[in-house]
Design a protein around this motif. Structure first.
Motif, PDB file in Angstrom:
ATOM      1  N   ASN A 109     -21.691  -6.818  -7.750  1.00  0.00           N
ATOM      2  CA  ASN A 109     -22.117  -6.736  -6.352  1.00  0.00           C
ATOM      3  C   ASN A 109     -23.402  -7.503  -6.073  1.00  0.00           C
ATOM      4  O   ASN A 109     -23.933  -7.451  -4.963  1.00  0.00           O
ATOM      5  CB  ASN A 109     -22.289  -5.276  -5.948  1.00  0.00           C
ATOM      6  N   HIS A 141     -34.018 -10.330   4.935  1.00  0.00           N
ATOM      7  CA  HIS A 141     -32.940 -10.989   5.669  1.00  0.00           C
ATOM      8  C   HIS A 141     -32.775 -12.380   5.068  1.00  0.00           C
ATOM      9  O   HIS A 141     -33.762 -13.013   4.699  1.00  0.00           O
ATOM     10  CB  HIS A 141     -33.298 -11.087   7.159  1.00  0.00           C
ATOM     11  N   PRO A 142     -31.582 -12.923   4.883  1.00  0.00           N
ATOM     12  CA  PRO A 142     -30.308 -12.365   5.335  1.00  0.00           C
ATOM     13  C   PRO A 142     -29.607 -11.485   4.291  1.00  0.00           C
ATOM     14  O   PRO A 142     -28.450 -11.094   4.521  1.00  0.00           O
ATOM     15  CB  PRO A 142     -29.491 -13.629   5.599  1.00  0.00           C
ATOM     16  N   ALA A 143     -30.266 -11.187   3.175  1.00  0.00           N
ATOM     17  CA  ALA A 143     -29.584 -10.439   2.110  1.00  0.00           C
ATOM     18  C   ALA A 143     -29.040  -9.105   2.612  1.00  0.00           C
ATOM     19  O   ALA A 143     -27.919  -8.714   2.281  1.00  0.00           O
ATOM     20  CB  ALA A 143     -30.543 -10.210   0.938  1.00  0.00           C
ATOM     21  N   ASP A 145     -28.023  -8.358   5.430  1.00  0.00           N
ATOM     22  CA  ASP A 145     -26.932  -8.526   6.386  1.00  0.00           C
ATOM     23  C   ASP A 145     -25.625  -8.912   5.699  1.00  0.00           C
ATOM     24  O   ASP A 145     -24.582  -8.984   6.354  1.00  0.00           O
ATOM     25  CB  ASP A 145     -27.296  -9.613   7.413  1.00  0.00           C
ATOM     26  N   GLN A 146     -25.680  -9.145   4.398  1.00  0.00           N
ATOM     27  CA  GLN A 146     -24.470  -9.533   3.686  1.00  0.00           C
ATOM     28  C   GLN A 146     -23.517  -8.348   3.545  1.00  0.00           C
ATOM     29  O   GLN A 146     -23.957  -7.208   3.382  1.00  0.00           O
ATOM     30  CB  GLN A 146     -24.830 -10.083   2.306  1.00  0.00           C
ATOM     31  N   PRO A 147     -22.211  -8.588   3.610  1.00  0.00           N
ATOM     32  CA  PRO A 147     -21.235  -7.488   3.508  1.00  0.00           C
ATOM     33  C   PRO A 147     -21.374  -6.678   2.226  1.00  0.00           C
ATOM     34  O   PRO A 147     -21.074  -5.478   2.219  1.00  0.00           O
ATOM     35  CB  PRO A 147     -19.883  -8.223   3.566  1.00  0.00           C
ATOM     36  N   HIS A 149     -24.099  -5.865   0.658  1.00  0.00           N
ATOM     37  CA  HIS A 149     -25.405  -5.233   0.451  1.00  0.00           C
ATOM     38  C   HIS A 149     -25.284  -3.731   0.205  1.00  0.00           C
ATOM     39  O   HIS A 149     -26.024  -3.175  -0.621  1.00  0.00           O
ATOM     40  CB  HIS A 149     -26.323  -5.481   1.647  1.00  0.00           C
ATOM     41  N   ARG A 152     -24.329  -3.313  -3.309  1.00  0.00           N
ATOM     42  CA  ARG A 152     -25.465  -3.713  -4.152  1.00  0.00           C
ATOM     43  C   ARG A 152     -26.518  -2.604  -4.169  1.00  0.00           C
ATOM     44  O   ARG A 152     -27.110  -2.298  -5.211  1.00  0.00           O
ATOM     45  CB  ARG A 152     -26.050  -5.022  -3.616  1.00  0.00           C
TER      46      ARG A 152
END
Length: 308
Positions: A109, A141-143, A145-147, A149, A152
């Motif tokens: 992930n 951001h943008p981490a 906002d990643q699907p 996250h 993770r």
């Protein structure tokens, strides 16, 4: 599961040997809430540390590496791992200063984990398992906002729930990438061992000859782990090394908690943010107390009856 394949098999083999405690590998693979419930049901710290060490060994099996690094690079390696940056290039195999090994691994992930191992013969070599493991999640951001996250974040919670049990010169850095500029790696044992231990000029002579914090009792280490304030922890550690009794962390007077207290000696160390009512209660009960900024090691040692 935290690990799969050969890495998971390594964990199971270590746990079945009995050297790493009595918990089963499946405990580590549970979701964070179930991990917490499992700890509440079986709060055996040694077994949980053993489980954490087994998982770290499995991580090393799954990871790229090891890379061999000069000990002087310890702080830079920690900083890079927390910041989410690549580690420095390893030094050639066979170099005389091959004392620090590093593994890097990323979960499916996207959570980056870094394991550093102090391999000096003077502390028992690699078999002593003197790990420093860094689990740092990207909270920028943008981490976020990643699907992936959310998944993770769950990985980070699972791993850090276990890594927090590393102790006695085994450490975990549980962080977010945004914390990179605020971390002082010098506080870590693996960095201090590379640069030389920092000395406090206010430490009594007894402390200088009393050995390192690693020689403290399990009760003393637990007290240090329980302290919330870092400055109080540093001060208390110094007097423990000098021979002070173990404080009672979170002692309550009239229902108000004290960060570090020695009830028999009526001595307390405060953080400085306590209410005036607590100070009044301590004063009325005849305690010697100060905020941590107003203590020095000599004064606290003397108050506890171990100074000159």
């Amino acid at each position: 599961p935290l690990l799969t394949g050969a890495a998971a098999a390594t964990v199971k083999t270590l746990l079945q040997s009995g050297v790493h405690g009595t918990l089963e590998a499946r405990v580590a693979d549970a979701n964070p809430m179930r991990q917490l419930c499992a700890f509440l049901a079986t709060p055996a710290i040694d077994d949980w540390e053993g489980l954490a060490r087994a998982q770290v060994a499995g991580l090393a099996h799954a990871a790229d590496g090891p890379g061999r690094h000069d000990r002087d690079d310890a702080a830079a390696l920690v900083n890079a791992a927390v910041a989410g940056n690549p580690l420095a290039s390893p030094i050639p195999t066979g170099t005389a200063s091959d004392e620090l090994l590093a593994w890097s691994w990323t979960t499916p992930n996207g959570l980056a984990l870094t394991a550093l191992l102090d391999t000096r013969a003077s502390i028992g070599g690699p078999d002593a398992e003197r790990w420093c493991v860094i689990g740092s999640i990207d909270d920028r951001h943008p981490a976020i906002d990643q699907p992936m996250h959310t998944q993770r974040w769950r990985d980070w919670l699972q791993w850090t729930n276990l890594l927090q049990f590393l102790r006695t010169d085994r450490e975990a850095v549980i962080a977010t990438v945004s914390m990179a500029d605020h971390l002082d790696p010098a506080d870590l044992t693996i960095v201090g061992a590379a640069t030389g231990a920092k000395t406090d000029p206010n430490v009594p002579a007894e402390a200088a000859n009393a050995g390192s914090p690693a020689g403290l009792s399990a009760e003393a280490h637990q007290a240090l782990d329980d302290l919330v304030d870092d400055q109080v922890c540093t001060l208390v550690q110094a007097v423990l090394v000098a021979g002070a009794p173990v404080p009672e962390v979170g002692y309550e007077l009239d229902g108000m908690p004290v960060e570090a207290a020695w009830p028999d000696e009526r001595v307390a160390v405060l953080t400085g943010s306590e209410p005036d009512e607590l100070r009044a209660a301590l004063d009325a009960a005849g305690w010697t107390f100060h905020a941590v900024d107003d203590w020095d090691t000599n004064a606290l040692a003397t108050a506890l009856g171990i100074g000159d």
